[in-house]
Design an enzyme around this catalytic site. Sequence first.
Site, PDB file in Angstrom:
ATOM      1  N   GLY A  54      72.784  27.127  43.600  1.00  0.00           N
ATOM      2  CA  GLY A  54      73.314  27.833  42.438  1.00  0.00           C
ATOM      3  C   GLY A  54      74.636  27.298  41.939  1.00  0.00           C
ATOM      4  O   GLY A  54      75.175  27.798  40.952  1.00  0.00           O
ATOM      5  N   HIS A  55      75.195  26.273  42.578  1.00  0.00           N
ATOM      6  CA  HIS A  55      76.534  25.770  42.208  1.00  0.00           C
ATOM      7  C   HIS A  55      76.502  24.251  42.101  1.00  0.00           C
ATOM      8  O   HIS A  55      76.984  23.574  42.988  1.00  0.00           O
ATOM      9  CB  HIS A  55      77.548  26.202  43.257  1.00  0.00           C
ATOM     10  N   PHE A  56      76.084  23.667  41.149  1.00  0.00           N
ATOM     11  CA  PHE A  56      75.402  24.115  39.951  1.00  0.00           C
ATOM     12  C   PHE A  56      74.084  23.389  39.865  1.00  0.00           C
ATOM     13  O   PHE A  56      74.039  22.204  40.180  1.00  0.00           O
ATOM     14  CB  PHE A  56      76.229  23.812  38.702  1.00  0.00           C
TER      15      PHE A  56
END
Length: 155
Positions: A54-56
Amino acid sequence: MSSTNIAPIDIRGIMELLPHRYPFLLVDRVLEFEPLVSIRAIKNVTANEPFFQGHFPGYPLMPGVLIIEALAQTAGLLLLMSKPKEELRNKLFLFTGLERVKFRRQVVPGDQLELDMVHVKNKMNVWKMDGTAKVNGNLVTEASLSGAFVDREQV
């Protein structure tokens, strides 16, 4: 940074000292250590790190807060390795403060974080240390950290 006669400490030795486990154990090896003076450790950053999902997406970056956590764990190792085991029975080293934080570059999969912590001072049970994280000798993050030993029952 000079080292003592203590050999490098691998992940098994680190896991004997720190309570952290996957996915939050962020130190892979201790390379150098001088009791109550300094420590050098590494964190190998791989594409399989769970935070990269999720990052990124499409542009994976290690979150700065996790670089700071890796430095805090390294600071804890400096003190845990410096003190007699019987003195630390039923104790945890908890992060208590953060000052002068600067992020200089991004950390991506394939990087190896070089984590250096230097003991600055301590007063009673509070310890202050300065740290840097580098990749290939280039400064990534710098910060001053503080922490204290607490009884496990207090947590």
